[in-house]
Design an enzyme around this catalytic site. Sequence first.
Site, PDB file in Angstrom:
ATOM      1  CG  ASP A 283      -1.955   1.089   1.456  1.00  0.00           C
ATOM      2  OD1 ASP A 283      -2.380   1.641   0.377  1.00  0.00           O
ATOM      3  OD2 ASP A 283      -1.871   1.587   2.417  1.00  0.00           O
TER       4      ASP A 283
ATOM      5  CG  HIS B 206      -0.228   2.811  -9.487  1.00  0.00           C
ATOM      6  ND1 HIS B 206      -0.661   2.145  -8.218  1.00  0.00           N
ATOM      7  CD2 HIS B 206      -1.085   3.411  -9.794  1.00  0.00           C
ATOM      8  CE1 HIS B 206      -1.758   2.864  -7.717  1.00  0.00           C
ATOM      9  NE2 HIS B 206      -2.311   3.235  -8.552  1.00  0.00           N
TER      10      HIS B 206
ATOM     11  CG  ASP C 139     -13.796  -2.354  -2.227  1.00  0.00           C
ATOM     12  OD1 ASP C 139     -14.954  -2.807  -2.282  1.00  0.00           O
ATOM     13  OD2 ASP C 139     -13.542  -2.813  -0.773  1.00  0.00           O
TER      14      ASP C 139
ATOM     15  CG  LEU D 235       7.968 -17.619  -4.738  1.00  0.00           C
ATOM     16  CD1 LEU D 235       8.034 -17.944  -2.859  1.00  0.00           C
ATOM     17  CD2 LEU D 235       8.376 -16.258  -4.480  1.00  0.00           C
TER      18      LEU D 235
ATOM     19  NE  ARG E 190      -2.864  -1.896   4.121  1.00  0.00           N
ATOM     20  CZ  ARG E 190      -4.018  -1.366   3.871  1.00  0.00           C
ATOM     21  NH1 ARG E 190      -5.151  -2.462   3.550  1.00  0.00           N
ATOM     22  NH2 ARG E 190      -4.865  -0.367   2.901  1.00  0.00           N
TER      23      ARG E 190
END
Length: 261
Positions: free
Chosen positions: A39, A57, A87, A149, A210
């Site tokens: 975030d 981004h 969302d 992974l 986060r």
Amino acid sequence: MRNRQNSPGRGLLYGLYQKRLRRELDEGELPHHVAMIIDGNRRWAKQNFLATAAHGHRAGAAKVVEFLEWCDDLGISVATLYLLSTDNLKSRSEEELSELIEIIAQLADELSDYRDWRIKHVGSNDGLPGRLVEALENAETQSSGNTGLHVNLAVGYGGRTEIADAMLSIIRAHQEAGDSLDDLAANLDEDLIGAHLYTSGQPDPDLVIRTSGEQRLSDFMLWQSAHSEFYFMEALGPDIRQVDFLRALRDYSRRHRRFGG
């Protein structure tokens, strides 16, 4: 692939501290599955006086590859990345969403041909443009034989939607089998629901991280994180350093997991 020589925090003291953290981790237990909510990309772009959120981004996508390298090098088995929520599809501007979708598509293309990683899309295709759906499907197909992974890309993802989709999948399966509602009620349990989630067959995340200082789940892996440990970083997504990640792992290794007890 990308030059990191001028990245902040790469001096001698940083290197020594990083080595110390790695030694401390050798004595503790590492998570098998790490889930990450990266975030703060938009705030990062704004703080760096960049013209659009797309710059943030892109920086966040570059950090994703670096983060996955850290996981892989430490022997972590599964990493899940929250890249685009249901969302987000409703709340972001059309311009920002268009740029973000292209960035995620490019990231999926890159990851599918990077190391021996196995890529999986976890989320719904509803509302996703064809270019992105195709990129995610191609990434899964191209990396399906890899054994390294396991990378989950949570795109078009919402925890509540995932649970609702799982229930619909269970109902359809019972209808196709000709079973009654009584049969469904008798067999409906946590294992059955788990088998119909987007992450079916995978271990639940041991650790959910986060960034950006926010302390909320934002509809991420609501079912799977029931017994996860949580760690919140102050750094914005593109600014995460390896020492930040190592601190999170050190903190995890020192906890006594109670699994709801």
